[in-house]
Structure formats: C-alpha cells, structure tokens
Motif scaffolding. Structure first.
Motif, short mmCIF file in Angstrom:
data_model
loop_
_atom_site.label_atom_id
_atom_site.label_comp_id
_atom_site.label_asym_id
_atom_site.label_seq_id
_atom_site.Cartn_x
_atom_site.Cartn_y
_atom_site.Cartn_z
N LEU A 181 0.81 -1.22 0.00
CA LEU A 181 0.00 0.00 0.00
C LEU A 181 0.84 1.28 0.00
O LEU A 181 0.60 2.18 -0.81
CB LEU A 181 -0.97 -0.02 1.18
CG LEU A 181 -2.03 -1.13 1.14
CD1 LEU A 181 -2.98 -1.03 2.33
CD2 LEU A 181 -2.82 -1.08 -0.17
N PRO A 182 1.86 1.39 0.86
CA PRO A 182 2.69 2.60 0.78
C PRO A 182 3.49 2.69 -0.52
O PRO A 182 3.71 3.79 -1.04
CB PRO A 182 3.61 2.51 2.00
CG PRO A 182 3.58 1.08 2.43
CD PRO A 182 2.24 0.57 2.04
N LEU A 183 3.90 1.55 -1.06
CA LEU A 183 4.62 1.55 -2.33
C LEU A 183 3.70 2.02 -3.45
O LEU A 183 4.11 2.78 -4.35
CB LEU A 183 5.14 0.14 -2.61
CG LEU A 183 6.28 -0.03 -3.62
CD1 LEU A 183 7.51 0.77 -3.19
CD2 LEU A 183 6.62 -1.51 -3.76
N ALA A 184 2.44 1.56 -3.40
CA ALA A 184 1.47 1.97 -4.41
C ALA A 184 1.20 3.46 -4.35
O ALA A 184 1.02 4.12 -5.39
CB ALA A 184 0.17 1.19 -4.23
N THR A 185 1.18 4.01 -3.16
CA THR A 185 0.96 5.46 -3.02
C THR A 185 2.10 6.24 -3.66
O THR A 185 1.88 7.22 -4.39
CB THR A 185 0.84 5.84 -1.53
OG1 THR A 185 -0.29 5.16 -0.96
CG2 THR A 185 0.68 7.33 -1.36
N ILE A 186 3.32 5.79 -3.42
CA ILE A 186 4.48 6.45 -4.04
C ILE A 186 4.43 6.31 -5.56
O ILE A 186 4.69 7.27 -6.29
CB ILE A 186 5.79 5.84 -3.48
CG1 ILE A 186 5.95 6.22 -2.01
CG2 ILE A 186 7.00 6.28 -4.30
CD1 ILE A 186 7.11 5.51 -1.32
N PHE A 187 4.08 5.13 -6.03
CA PHE A 187 4.00 4.88 -7.47
C PHE A 187 2.95 5.77 -8.12
O PHE A 187 3.19 6.41 -9.16
CB PHE A 187 3.68 3.40 -7.69
CG PHE A 187 3.73 2.94 -9.12
CD1 PHE A 187 4.70 3.41 -10.01
CD2 PHE A 187 2.81 2.00 -9.60
CE1 PHE A 187 4.74 2.97 -11.33
CE2 PHE A 187 2.85 1.56 -10.91
CZ PHE A 187 3.81 2.05 -11.78
N ARG A 188 1.79 5.85 -7.50
CA ARG A 188 0.70 6.66 -8.04
C ARG A 188 1.05 8.15 -8.00
O ARG A 188 0.82 8.89 -8.96
CB ARG A 188 -0.58 6.39 -7.26
CG ARG A 188 -1.83 6.99 -7.85
CD ARG A 188 -3.08 6.42 -7.20
NE ARG A 188 -3.06 6.55 -5.74
CZ ARG A 188 -2.92 5.52 -4.90
NH1 ARG A 188 -2.77 4.30 -5.37
NH2 ARG A 188 -2.92 5.72 -3.59
N ASN A 189 1.64 8.59 -6.89
CA ASN A 189 2.00 10.00 -6.75
C ASN A 189 3.12 10.41 -7.70
O ASN A 189 3.29 11.60 -8.00
CB ASN A 189 2.40 10.32 -5.31
CG ASN A 189 1.21 10.27 -4.36
OD1 ASN A 189 0.06 10.30 -4.79
ND2 ASN A 189 1.50 10.16 -3.07
N SER A 190 3.90 9.43 -8.18
CA SER A 190 4.96 9.72 -9.15
C SER A 190 4.43 9.75 -10.57
O SER A 190 5.21 9.85 -11.52
CB SER A 190 6.07 8.67 -9.04
OG SER A 190 5.65 7.43 -9.59
N ASN A 191 3.09 9.62 -10.70
CA ASN A 191 2.45 9.54 -12.01
C ASN A 191 2.89 8.28 -12.76
O ASN A 191 3.16 8.30 -13.95
CB ASN A 191 2.72 10.80 -12.87
CG ASN A 191 1.84 10.87 -14.10
OD1 ASN A 191 0.73 10.33 -14.11
ND2 ASN A 191 2.35 11.49 -15.15
N TYR A 192 3.00 7.18 -11.98
CA TYR A 192 3.33 5.86 -12.51
C TYR A 192 4.74 5.79 -13.10
O TYR A 192 4.95 5.16 -14.14
CB TYR A 192 2.28 5.42 -13.54
CG TYR A 192 0.90 5.28 -12.93
CD1 TYR A 192 0.58 4.17 -12.16
CD2 TYR A 192 -0.06 6.28 -13.08
CE1 TYR A 192 -0.68 4.05 -11.57
CE2 TYR A 192 -1.31 6.17 -12.50
CZ TYR A 192 -1.61 5.06 -11.74
OH TYR A 192 -2.85 4.94 -11.14
N ASN A 193 5.68 6.39 -12.42
CA ASN A 193 7.07 6.31 -12.84
C ASN A 193 7.66 4.98 -12.35
O ASN A 193 7.76 4.73 -11.15
CB ASN A 193 7.88 7.48 -12.26
CG ASN A 193 9.30 7.50 -12.76
OD1 ASN A 193 10.15 6.74 -12.28
ND2 ASN A 193 9.59 8.36 -13.71
#
Length: 569
Positions: free
Chosen positions: A342-354
């Motif tokens: 879940l925290p990894l997904a938040t980072i991924f999403r906030n990076s605009n899927y980088n």
C-alpha cells in the motif's frame, strides 16, 4: 513464528541433499498443506530505506534479483559502493539501443534470403512468410544473447518482467518484425512511465495481432484486448469492487478501428471501422462516459480510456504486487500488504506511474534486505541457466562467424524453454504460471519433468559441452576457480565457490564432505588438492597435471549444481 524445516521441503520436491546435513529451518510453504496460516512468513519491515550493514550477502541478494546470476566481478564492483549507490548504478540503464538481430539462417539452402545477406539484419526487410520462423528464432537468440552479455544494470530483468506481464507469443504473432518492434517498446520503456508503456502497447502491431485488435470492428467488437487490459495489465481481477462485463464491452468499442499495415509495419486507425457512439462505464469507473468521436479523432478515445483506468487506485496496487512477486517473494500476507504494497502503491501513483521510482523505492527498502527475503525464491529457468553462463563467464563464439554464434545462443534459449521458460512465447496471455498461480507460484518451476532436465543440462555443460559449428560450448571450472584467492586451499575454494553460486550457505559439515569427496578424492589431507593444484600451476600445459585438477573440479561442480540449495535465488 511458525517455520518449516527446509530439508523436509526439498525432500518433498524430490531434490537431492546430503543425508546428514544440518539445514537451518526456513519459512517455506508446507508442500503437504498449501493452506498455511497467513502469518507464517510475516515480517514487519516496510519500505523505509535500509540502513543496516551493507554486507557481501546483501550485495549478492541485490545482484541475484536484478541480474541473471552473480559474477565475482559484480560483487567486487558493488563492494566499492554504498547500498544507495549500488541501486542507483543498477537503475542507470543505457539509452543506446543494441544492434538488431541478424540473418544467421541462410546458410541452409532451403532458407536462402534473397533480400538479406548472411550476417546482416532482417528487421527492415520485407516480410517473408517462408522465413518468418527462422527470423523469429533469430530474434529469440538475439534476446538471449543480450541477457547473457547484459551490462551491470536491471535492464534485462525489467524487460523480462514486462514481457511476462504483457505476455505475447511469437508463434501467434508470426511476423518477426512485429515481435522485434514489440520487444523494442518494452526495452525503451522498461524504467519509464507505466501509463505510457500501456498506451504504446495498446496499439502495438504485435499486440493487435495477439489479442485480435486488428479484427476489432464497429460491427463485430472483439473483447479480447478490452478484457486483458483490465484483468491482466492494469486493475486486476481479484477485487471486492470489480469492473463489469459491460466495462469490457465498452473498452472493446473504444478500441475498434485499429489496423496493421504489413508493408510499413506500423499500426494505423481506420475511422470507418470505429464505433463512434458514447461508451458508458460502470460505477467502478465512477460511471464515466467516454464520448464517441468521429473521423481521425476517434483514435483519441484510447487516451480517454487510459486516463479513466489509470485514475483508479487499484492500478498502482496491482502493479506493485506484480513487482513484489517478481523481485521479492510470492506470498503477500496482510503485513506485507499493509507495510509494503500500500505505501509503495501510493508512491508509485503520486509519481504519475514512474516505474523507476517504484523499483528504486523497493530495492532500497529495509524490507527488500530482510533476512526472510534472501534465498527464498526458486530460480526461474532463465536465472538458472543464464545465471550459470554469467557466473562462469561461459565463452561463446565471436561475431566473426554469425551462424556459429547464433547456433549457441539458440542452444541456451531452447534449453531454457526445455525446463519451462521459452522467452518470446509465454504459455498464454497471463504469462508463466509461476508468477501468478496461487498457491504454488515459484514452486511450479520444479517438478518431476523439469528437475531432471535442469540437472541434465548442467551435466552436459560440465562434462561434454554443446558442440556445433566447430565450436564447443562448455564450462571451464579451472578458469572459474582461478578468480578466487588461494585456490590451492581446498577449504577456501569450496567456501568461495558456494558463496558465489548459492543464495544460502551450506553447513561446515557439508563443505567438509564436498572437499573430501571431490578435491581430495576421498583422502584425508588437504595437500592432496594443494599439491595437485600447485603442480598444475607450475606446468599449465602439462595435460596430465591439468587433468588431475580438471576432473576433480568437474565432479564438484556437477554435485553443487545438483543440490537443492542451488535451485534458490
């Protein structure tokens, strides 16, 4: 924490192990009872940056998960770096695209290529149905060579990851050029933006063939790609709140009208085949309506579809789980879901899927270096065989004779296919079952068919080699041990070989048995090996002295390749 004895686990898999070896316990699933308690393997570590000791064990773990196999040069290189520097280096992939695959096939009379001479690339040539099979084999051999000769980055592992996620089959696509161009998209975007990658593949020629996109019309919408886009490529299917069958149908209508030009090898949009009506989606997508567009503007509906799908939080979570199972471990319990996914997904999403941000965060995390995540995966076939080739610096023919070189790359590619992983031809659109099939996952790589073949291929490479086109592909055990310090010391030699080849260590008792059985030829004193080695080094051209050490090393490596622990990464 409940644990299962690792010796019993391997015995249940019918793997060879030393009878009296003292194996530490390790938290594997019990093969006799797949439904183990969810917290069996629970670890509380999360994605905070790892700040512990940066040891050789951690370096080898990082290399095994991001490269194919580990070389001594890899370890020596990363020893000079901190953990952060090591990961940064692995993620610093080259922007120079490799030279394309070549015609290696026209040495055969029935495969003469009037357009492309032997040793030249076919990727810009006219599609020739009579040569498609040979060119596809050239493509797969070329890809195998890139894994064998990889630089010290995550590039090749990421391409394999995306190939498994966006799985296609060359035997279905048929066009070698389409296969090559599909691969090119994966290679050029492997650490880029996931949304961009998905959009490019949606109208990629190879994908349009594989999932019937080029047959998708307004009068007969084909749901194949619309379904897999959601089920396998983005949001996933194991959801409480789920997309609907009507969403699949609506996505299929969005994708109508895309076609392939087999002369120019590019896809194009045919507005006369496009459904220009409005497409209504379910509450899962917030009841979004994609407004139908006419003429050339109809092509833009694909972007509207991507925007709608990637607005869902489930996309990031789905991809993070896929990445986790590929690079860390297959079992995602409630603790890992909460502390990692879940925290990894938040980072991924906030990076605009980088993608690079996602991978960097995971590889620098305390969870990645958790002791429970080291040596816990069964090697996929590519890791098993290409890893051996890299660890032993297996010598292939030079480019001076293209047919000879490609013949031996083909051998490695087909050997990987023989034990379950045929790159370019995943078994179906979902990829290889070992990456998704619950509850076995990676255990599926080992069975009564694949294990004997793993051992047989290793035995061939140790003893007889693969002899074709006047070149023998064979491991050189002397060159391998020559890279270690004081190879004349049998105790150090055994320890250093195991340290490089194994993800987990063997007991002192096991090492002593291996030393005695092979290096000492059953004798009690270390000088039986030391004298033989020193005599060989003093006269390396003496056939008898060389053979005295060569045959002992052959036996030792055959044995090491056959042990249960060698199957782990």
């Amino acid at each position: 924490m409940a644990q299962i004895n690792r010796k019993q686990f391997f015995q249940n898999l019918a793997l060879e192990t030393l009878d009296d070896k003292q194996l530490p316990v390790y938290p594997y699933k019990d093969p006799a009872n797949k439904e183990l308690p969810k917290d069996l393997r629970k670890t509380s570590t999360g994605i905070g940056q790892y700040t512990g000791t940066w040891s050789e064990e951690h370096i080898k773990h990082l290399c095994r998960r991001t490269l194919f196999g580990v070389t001594k040069a890899d370890i020596d290189f990363f020893k000079t770096k901190t953990m952060v520097q090591a990961v940064d280096s692995l993620l610093n992939i080259s922007t120079v695209y490799p030279a394309p695959p070549l015609n290696h096939y026209s040495g055969s009379a029935n495969l003469a290529d009037a357009e492309v001479p032997l040793g030249q690339t076919w990727v810009n040539a006219t599609e020739n149905p009579n040569l498609s099979g040979a060119r596809r084999q050239s493509y797969k051999a070329w890809w195998t060579s890139l894994m064998i000769n990889q630089d010290r980055t995550i590039n090749e592992k990421m391409i394999l990851f995306w190939h498994n996620l966006f799985a296609t089959e060359t035997t279905v696509i048929q066009s070698a050029r389409f296969c090559y161009d599909h691969h090119k998209i994966l290679r050029q975007n492997c650490l880029g933006n996931y949304k961009t990658l998905t959009r490019l593949l949606a109208t990629d020629c190879g994908m349009l063939v594989y999932l019937n996109g080029e047959k998708n019309t307004n009068t007969a919408p084909d749901e194949n790609f619309g379904r897999e886009l959601q089920e396998l490529f983005t949001v996933g299917k194991d959801l409480t709140n789920h997309y609907t069958e009507d969403d699949v149908k609506a996505a299929a209508k969005v994708m109508t009208g895309w076609r392939n030009n087999r002369t120019t090898n590019v896809s194009y949009f045919d507005s006369t085949k496009h459904d220009n009506g409005n497409k209504q989606f379910s509450s899962f997508y917030n009841n979004t309506v994609i407004t139908g567009k006419t003429g050339a503007n109809g092509a833009n509906e694909v972007d509207d579809l991507m925007n709608m799908i990637f607005a869902q939080n489930e996309v990031a979570k789905y991809i993070c789980r896929k990445v986790y199972r590929f690079f860390v471990y297959y079992n995602i319990d409630s603790s890992i879901e909460t502390n990692v996914i879940l925290p990894l997904a938040t980072i991924f999403r906030n990076s605009n899927y980088n993608i690079k941000t996602l991978i960097e965060t995971l590889l620098k995390s305390e969870h990645f270096y958790d002791s429970l995540n080291i040596g816990c995966l069964i090697k996929p076939p590519t890791d098993h065989l290409i890893g051996i080739a890299r660890s032993f610096n297996l010598q292939f023919p030079t480019s001076a004779i293209v047919l000879q070189q490609y013949t031996h790359w083909v051998y490695v590619q087909q050997a990987c296919a023989l034990i379950g992983q045929d790159i370019g031809d995943a078994p179906n659109v979902a990829g290889w079952p070992a990456y998704y099939q619950s509850p076995q996952y990676y255990e599926l790589w080992i069975n009564s068919d694949s294990l004997p073949k793993r051992n047989q291929i290793c035995d061939i490479m140790v003893y007889n080699g693969y002899n074709r086109q006047s070149f023998k592909l064979i491991l050189d055990p002397i060159a391998f041990v020559n890279q270690f310090t004081t190879p004349e010391d049998p105790n150090l030699l055994v320890s250093q070989a195991i340290s490089l080849l194994y993800a987990i260590d063997l007991s002192a008792v096991s090492k002593a048995q291996i030393k005695t059985a092979f290096l000492l030829s059953g004798q009690a004193s270390d000088y039986y090996w030391s004298d033989a080695w020193n005599q060989y080094k003093a006269a390396p051209t003496d056939t008898a002295k060389k053979q005295a050490v060569y045959t002992r090393l052959q036996g030792m490596f055959k044995y090491l390749f056959g042990l249960a622990e060698f199957q782990l990464s």
